[in-house]
Design an enzyme around this catalytic site. Structure first.
Site, short mmCIF file in Angstrom:
data_model
loop_
_atom_site.label_atom_id
_atom_site.label_comp_id
_atom_site.label_asym_id
_atom_site.label_seq_id
_atom_site.Cartn_x
_atom_site.Cartn_y
_atom_site.Cartn_z
N GLU A 263 0.83 -1.20 0.00
CA GLU A 263 0.00 0.00 0.00
C GLU A 263 0.87 1.25 0.00
O GLU A 263 1.95 1.24 0.61
CB GLU A 263 -0.93 0.01 1.22
CG GLU A 263 -1.97 -1.09 1.19
CD GLU A 263 -2.97 -1.01 2.35
OE1 GLU A 263 -2.88 -0.06 3.16
OE2 GLU A 263 -3.85 -1.88 2.43
N HIS A 281 -8.32 1.16 1.72
CA HIS A 281 -8.08 1.08 3.16
C HIS A 281 -8.99 2.06 3.92
O HIS A 281 -8.54 2.93 4.65
CB HIS A 281 -6.62 1.36 3.50
CG HIS A 281 -6.18 0.70 4.77
ND1 HIS A 281 -4.94 0.14 4.94
CD2 HIS A 281 -6.82 0.48 5.95
CE1 HIS A 281 -4.83 -0.37 6.15
NE2 HIS A 281 -5.97 -0.18 6.78
#
Length: 530
Positions: A263, A281
């Site tokens: 990420e 997220h």
């Protein structure tokens, strides 16, 4: 002089006001976290630092924080804080472990519904002026079996919501007792059984060596055909490439992911596949959750700076300043005892019994108990601390009991920890010597005297000649130096144990070689935070 707190990330005005109302001088600079040089320049002026995720409290920043006493993270993740560096400088690091639970659980349920009815694709199609009603055939959640991997704080909320949707819920969690499973209303299963039965699977576990790729290519092959998978927990729990292959093959009907192995996720094997729902997220991204964690961190930091009270600290026990001087070595010992048993136990824990003898019985038993439980839980969940561990244990139905007794042996005081599982009991005892160093003094009822090291290995065997030679030669051949070697036995030719303190982790090759000799019942590498 009033304590000074710097807020270097976006925090709600209500949280800022808490500091002011408590008489703390607060400097609210919500964009400062992105300016490393400016932060480095001014951090030495503050007693407290309140952050979210943008600010990086690196070793360099912490070294410059000459007056800093506490770092408060509004949220659970502290990857942006160098905790070892903070600990060395005596800076407490706090987080807010439970503020995001409901929000994350709701996001998991939302994604499950979205993938069941293909809502994002149907939305895009309809916005494009198409009317593809027959294309988007979904499935009901009612009467479907939801497999929950991880039945802790967030997982238990998901279970509650799923039962409200009239789903059948099964759960896999090594620390979930039968009593707690009954209380939650779920059927407790082993992982393979859950994989074979579940129509939907959702994960709510931290990323550890035990949980990494828990849905590996092999485990994905064991899934029931047509299953749909949801991950709002941690990237890395699922082999994304293997899942993409299973989706393309039609074995898995859909997936919904909020977290990814890398990420920010600008690319993934799961992107652009049909019936795969992805979000960036967003598990904790609600107004309520952000407000909750902000208010919590403001209260916690204020309490510490004004009264010395410590809560939700990741690197310090919840004890008073006076107690900490005396209890520090015993806190370390209790954590090591718990962590030893936690690393040795792979069954659900039913009960934890702690005996405090002599001087240990006169201390803050709540803190020592919390440290022990945290040590046990850290073996599978590195995010726990002395505050959260007892709560998590209670949620999972683990019964914790403590006993005090006057000095009963050669030591002025000691702690003995016994863990009960459905098939056995396992115990270890330890004390603190005059040098302030924790020692293990008994394992499985066998007396020893072992210094605790960062890298250790524990072995069990029948008491026969040659064991020392085998251990020494095997570790030597693998270039692993032994710093300390402790032996013990129940009786001549009975059961024997060895506990070795090593200068480096024991390689898998060495473990395999020791096991291949046929002389050992068990060879277990251990690691401790020293």
């Amino acid at each position: 002089m009033a304590p000074k707190v710097l807020i270097s990330d976006e925090l709600s005005e209500a949280a800022v006001q808490i500091f002011r109302d408590r008489g703390i001088d607060v400097d609210f600079q919500p964009k400062l976290g992105n300016d490393k040089e400016k932060l480095l320049e001014i951090i030495g002026n503050y007693d407290g630092l309140a952050i979210r995720s943008a600010t990086k409290a690196t070793e360099k920043i912490i070294a410059a924080a000459t007056n800093l006493k506490v770092i408060g993270r509004a949220g659970i993740g502290v990857d942006n804080v160098d905790i070892p560096a903070a600990s060395k400088k005596g800076i407490i690091v706090m987080n807010t472990p439970f503020g995001n639970s409901i929000t994350t659980a709701e996001h998991a349920i939302s994604l499950m519904m979205a993938v069941a009815r293909q809502i994002p694709e149907a939305n895009a199609s309809t916005h494009a002026g198409k009317w593809e009603k027959s294309r988007f055939m979904g499935v009901e959640l009612t009467n479907k079996t939801l497999g929950v991997i991880g039945a802790g704080n967030i997982g238990s909320i998901v279970i509650d919501r799923a039962l409200g949707l009239r789903m059948k819920v099964v759960a896999y969690d090594p620390f979930l007792s039968e009593d707690r499973a009954t209380e939650l209303g779920v059927e407790k299963l082993e992982l393979d059984d859950l994989l074979a039965r579940a129509d939907f699977i959702t994960m709510h576990v931290p990323l550890t060596e035990q949980t990494r790729n828990i849905l590996s290519r092999d485990n994905i092959a064991k899934l029931k055909k047509g299953v749909r998978i949801v991950n709002c927990a941690r990237g890395g729990l699922v082999d994304e490439e293997a899942l993409a292959d299973a989706l393309k093959a039609g074995h898995v009907a859909g997936a919904a992911f909020d977290v990814f192995a890398v990420e920010p996720a600008t690319e993934s094997p799961l992107f652009n596949l049909p019936n795969v729902v992805v979000t960036p997220h967003l598990g904790a991204a609600t107004t309520e959750a952000q407000e909750n964690v902000a208010l919590q961190v403001a209260e916690q930091m204020s309490d510490y700076l004004l009264t010395g009270a410590v809560s939700n600290a990741l690197n310090m026990p919840s004890v008073t300043a006076e107690e900490a001087k005396v209890m520090g070595p015993w806190i370390k010992l209790s954590g090591h005892l718990g962590n030893f048993i936690g690393q040795m136990t792979d069954e659900p824990i039913v009960a934890i019994n702690i005996l405090f003898d002599g001087t240990a019985s006169e201390m803050n038993l709540k803190a020592l108990t919390a440290s022990t439980v945290a040590g046990i839980m850290k073996a599978t969940n590195p995010d726990v601390n002395m505050v959260s561990a007892p709560v998590i244990a209670k949620e999972r139905g683990v019964k914790i009991s403590t006993t005090k007794q006057d000095q009963s042996g050669a030591f002025e005081g000691y702690i003995k920890v016994t863990v009960v599982t459905p098939s056995r009991e396992r115990s270890i005892a330890g004390t603190v010597f005059n040098d302030g160093k924790p020692r293990f003094i008994q394992i499985k009822g066998i007396n020893i005297d072992a210094e605790v090291g960062e890298n250790m290995v524990y072995t069990t065997n029948n008491d026969v000649p040659g064991i020392i030679g085998v251990l020494g030669s095997t570790l030597g051949a693998n270039e692993v130096n032994i710093a300390n070697f402790t032996l013990g036995r129940s009786e001549a030719k009975g059961e024997a144990i060895a506990l070795l303190y090593l200068d480096a982790p024991l390689p898998a090759k060495a473990i395999a070689e020791l096991e291949a000799t046929g002389k050992f019942k068990q060879v277990k590498p251990l690691r401790f935070d020293i």
